[in-house]
Design a protein around this motif. Structure first.
Motif, mmCIF file in Angstrom:
data_model
loop_
_atom_site.group_PDB
_atom_site.id
_atom_site.type_symbol
_atom_site.label_atom_id
_atom_site.label_comp_id
_atom_site.label_asym_id
_atom_site.label_seq_id
_atom_site.Cartn_x
_atom_site.Cartn_y
_atom_site.Cartn_z
ATOM 1 N N GLU A 1 86.805 15.826 -74.338
ATOM 2 C CA GLU A 1 86.679 16.740 -73.203
ATOM 3 C C GLU A 1 86.764 16.017 -71.858
ATOM 4 O O GLU A 1 87.419 16.501 -70.931
ATOM 5 C CB GLU A 1 85.374 17.526 -73.278
ATOM 6 N N THR B 1 89.470 16.985 -69.049
ATOM 7 C CA THR B 1 88.966 17.420 -67.742
ATOM 8 C C THR B 1 89.514 16.529 -66.634
ATOM 9 O O THR B 1 89.955 17.019 -65.590
ATOM 10 C CB THR B 1 87.427 17.415 -67.729
ATOM 11 N N THR C 1 85.551 16.742 -59.359
ATOM 12 C CA THR C 1 85.593 16.834 -60.820
ATOM 13 C C THR C 1 86.053 15.516 -61.427
ATOM 14 O O THR C 1 85.514 15.075 -62.452
ATOM 15 C CB THR C 1 86.496 17.995 -61.272
ATOM 16 N N CYS D 1 83.681 12.978 -64.137
ATOM 17 C CA CYS D 1 84.057 12.605 -65.506
ATOM 18 C C CYS D 1 83.559 11.208 -65.881
ATOM 19 O O CYS D 1 83.510 10.868 -67.064
ATOM 20 C CB CYS D 1 85.583 12.641 -65.669
#
Length: 110
Positions: A8, A12, A24, A28
């Motif tokens: 994920e 992402t 974002t 991560c």
């Protein structure tokens, strides 16, 4: 393996890079993560933020994921990058290492 099958944090990150969503992107990574790009290390989220903002400000880019594969504990993603830079387009390999579901290291190379 496809991007759908990738961890994920990797998926992402790649979506956020396409959208130039620096918040974002930084989210991560682990706090002490390392990004190695263009011969330089960016250590920790403050340096990673500065790196991501610098790339976003310097270039207009499009990214196309060409392949995703697992290599041991790493995920390697081939991304074609095109834009307003000499030698465009280029195929770059992104080597991701995860720790507890977050990105601990990213090395970008041809």
């Amino acid at each position: 393996m496809t991007l759908v099958d990738a961890p994920e944090a990797v998926a992402t990150y790649l979506r956020a890079k396409t959208d130039t969503d620096v918040g974002t992107i930084v989210g991560c990574f682990t706090p002490d993560a390392v990004v190695h790009d263009e011969g330089r290390d960016h250590v920790g989220t403050a340096e990673i933020r500065a790196w991501a903002e610098g790339v976003a400000a310097a270039y207009t880019l499009t990214r196309t994921v060409r392949s995703v594969r697992g290599v041991g504990a790493a995920t390697v993603v081939a991304v074609e990058i095109a834009g307003d830079f000499p030698g465009s387009p280029v195929l770059l390999h992104h080597h991701f290492t995860l720790a507890d579901g977050s990105l601990a290291a990213l090395t970008i190379c041809p």
